[in-house]
Enzyme design. Structure first.
Site, PDB file in Angstrom:
ATOM      1  N   PRO A   9       0.793  -1.224   0.000  1.00  0.00           N
ATOM      2  CA  PRO A   9       0.000   0.000   0.000  1.00  0.00           C
ATOM      3  C   PRO A   9       0.826   1.275   0.000  1.00  0.00           C
ATOM      4  O   PRO A   9       1.849   1.367   0.670  1.00  0.00           O
ATOM      5  CB  PRO A   9      -0.844  -0.101   1.270  1.00  0.00           C
ATOM      6  N   ASN A  10       0.350   2.209  -0.781  1.00  0.00           N
ATOM      7  CA  ASN A  10       0.863   3.565  -0.905  1.00  0.00           C
ATOM      8  C   ASN A  10       2.183   3.662  -1.653  1.00  0.00           C
ATOM      9  O   ASN A  10       2.650   4.762  -1.939  1.00  0.00           O
ATOM     10  CB  ASN A  10       0.966   4.258   0.467  1.00  0.00           C
ATOM     11  N   ARG A  17       4.939  11.210  -2.820  1.00  0.00           N
ATOM     12  CA  ARG A  17       4.564  11.239  -1.406  1.00  0.00           C
ATOM     13  C   ARG A  17       5.803  11.354  -0.525  1.00  0.00           C
ATOM     14  O   ARG A  17       6.834  10.764  -0.807  1.00  0.00           O
ATOM     15  CB  ARG A  17       3.783   9.984  -1.011  1.00  0.00           C
ATOM     16  N   TYR A  22      10.950   9.094   1.144  1.00  0.00           N
ATOM     17  CA  TYR A  22      10.947   8.115   0.053  1.00  0.00           C
ATOM     18  C   TYR A  22      11.636   8.576  -1.229  1.00  0.00           C
ATOM     19  O   TYR A  22      11.761   7.792  -2.165  1.00  0.00           O
ATOM     20  CB  TYR A  22       9.505   7.690  -0.256  1.00  0.00           C
ATOM     21  N   ASN A  71       8.087  -5.345  -0.401  1.00  0.00           N
ATOM     22  CA  ASN A  71       7.958  -4.192   0.465  1.00  0.00           C
ATOM     23  C   ASN A  71       6.459  -4.096   0.734  1.00  0.00           C
ATOM     24  O   ASN A  71       5.715  -3.570  -0.080  1.00  0.00           O
ATOM     25  CB  ASN A  71       8.488  -2.924  -0.193  1.00  0.00           C
ATOM     26  N   ALA A  74       2.845  -0.692   5.118  1.00  0.00           N
ATOM     27  CA  ALA A  74       2.302  -0.789   6.474  1.00  0.00           C
ATOM     28  C   ALA A  74       1.821  -2.192   6.831  1.00  0.00           C
ATOM     29  O   ALA A  74       1.749  -2.543   8.009  1.00  0.00           O
ATOM     30  CB  ALA A  74       1.165   0.219   6.652  1.00  0.00           C
ATOM     31  N   HIS A  77       3.745  -4.450   9.373  1.00  0.00           N
ATOM     32  CA  HIS A  77       3.574  -4.338  10.817  1.00  0.00           C
ATOM     33  C   HIS A  77       2.248  -4.899  11.316  1.00  0.00           C
ATOM     34  O   HIS A  77       2.036  -4.978  12.528  1.00  0.00           O
ATOM     35  CB  HIS A  77       3.696  -2.866  11.231  1.00  0.00           C
ATOM     36  N   ASP A  84       1.650 -15.521   6.871  1.00  0.00           N
ATOM     37  CA  ASP A  84       1.244 -16.917   6.643  1.00  0.00           C
ATOM     38  C   ASP A  84       1.420 -17.310   5.181  1.00  0.00           C
ATOM     39  O   ASP A  84       1.833 -18.437   4.884  1.00  0.00           O
ATOM     40  CB  ASP A  84      -0.216 -17.131   7.063  1.00  0.00           C
ATOM     41  N   GLU A  95      12.371  -9.286   2.605  1.00  0.00           N
ATOM     42  CA  GLU A  95      11.584  -8.102   2.961  1.00  0.00           C
ATOM     43  C   GLU A  95      12.479  -6.879   2.800  1.00  0.00           C
ATOM     44  O   GLU A  95      13.612  -6.871   3.278  1.00  0.00           O
ATOM     45  CB  GLU A  95      11.130  -8.236   4.414  1.00  0.00           C
ATOM     46  N   HIS A  97      12.660  -2.386   2.804  1.00  0.00           N
ATOM     47  CA  HIS A  97      12.069  -1.086   3.133  1.00  0.00           C
ATOM     48  C   HIS A  97      12.976   0.005   2.610  1.00  0.00           C
ATOM     49  O   HIS A  97      14.203  -0.100   2.722  1.00  0.00           O
ATOM     50  CB  HIS A  97      11.878  -0.929   4.647  1.00  0.00           C
ATOM     51  N   ILE A  98      12.386   1.020   2.051  1.00  0.00           N
ATOM     52  CA  ILE A  98      13.146   2.146   1.516  1.00  0.00           C
ATOM     53  C   ILE A  98      13.746   2.954   2.656  1.00  0.00           C
ATOM     54  O   ILE A  98      14.930   3.297   2.641  1.00  0.00           O
ATOM     55  CB  ILE A  98      12.235   3.015   0.626  1.00  0.00           C
ATOM     56  N   SER A  99      12.946   3.243   3.666  1.00  0.00           N
ATOM     57  CA  SER A  99      13.418   4.020   4.812  1.00  0.00           C
ATOM     58  C   SER A  99      13.985   3.089   5.882  1.00  0.00           C
ATOM     59  O   SER A  99      13.740   1.881   5.874  1.00  0.00           O
ATOM     60  CB  SER A  99      12.271   4.843   5.408  1.00  0.00           C
ATOM     61  N   ARG A 104      12.116   5.534  12.673  1.00  0.00           N
ATOM     62  CA  ARG A 104      10.789   6.114  12.543  1.00  0.00           C
ATOM     63  C   ARG A 104       9.920   5.750  13.749  1.00  0.00           C
ATOM     64  O   ARG A 104      10.426   5.315  14.776  1.00  0.00           O
ATOM     65  CB  ARG A 104      10.177   5.655  11.219  1.00  0.00           C
ATOM     66  N   ARG A 108       6.633   0.933  13.696  1.00  0.00           N
ATOM     67  CA  ARG A 108       7.326   0.437  12.500  1.00  0.00           C
ATOM     68  C   ARG A 108       8.529  -0.451  12.842  1.00  0.00           C
ATOM     69  O   ARG A 108       9.143  -1.030  11.965  1.00  0.00           O
ATOM     70  CB  ARG A 108       7.783   1.599  11.623  1.00  0.00           C
TER      71      ARG A 108
END
Length: 138
Positions: A9-10, A17, A22, A71, A74, A77, A84, A95, A97-99, A104, A108
């Site tokens: 998402p996002n 954004r 990001y 990625n 949200a 978390h 699963d 997995e 993550h950009i940040s 943060r 997170r």
């Protein structure tokens, strides 16, 4: 070799954004760079803002691809269901993550997915994806 990148998402809003977190590049532009850099690897891309669609994609490719870079945004978390799905498939998952999620908000700092993944890469900007692909191609 076939690698699937899945963004949650996002992440369809990359480049517009929260640029301070990001960056300014949209994912499609970065994806073209990845495909040029790893010309010998078939890299597929999928993005969804919907949890069930991400699970369906994991089920669809989770027995035929050589690696998955996810990625989950949200959902990282919160989603036991995505965890699963990762645990249920054979294809190894990294997995990303950009940040740096550990710099943060505290919520997170916890990943529901990490224990089911081969590894976690966070905080290297878009380069987190490159690092994951390099792991599969090594």
């Amino acid at each position: 070799m076939k690698i699937q990148i899945i963004n949650g998402p996002n992440l369809n809003l990359l480049g517009v954004r929260e640029k301070s977190i990001y960056g300014n590049t949209n994912f499609e532009t970065y994806l073209e760079e990845l495909k040029k850099r790893f010309a010998d690897i078939e890299i597929s891309y999928y993005q969804s803002n919907v949890e069930g669609e991400i699970i369906n994609k994991l089920h669809e490719i989770g027995f035929s691809y050589d690696g998955i870079v996810i990625n989950a945004g949200a959902y990282t978390h919160t989603s036991i269901a995505i965890a699963d799905a990762i645990a249920a498939i054979n294809t190894p998952v990294i997995e990303v993550h950009i940040s740096n999620v550990y710099k943060r908000e505290e919520f997170r700092h916890s990943s529901m997915l990490a224990a089911c993944c081969k590894g976690v890469i966070a905080g290297f900007g878009m380069d987190s994806y490159r690092l994951a692909i390099e792991n599969f191609s090594a």
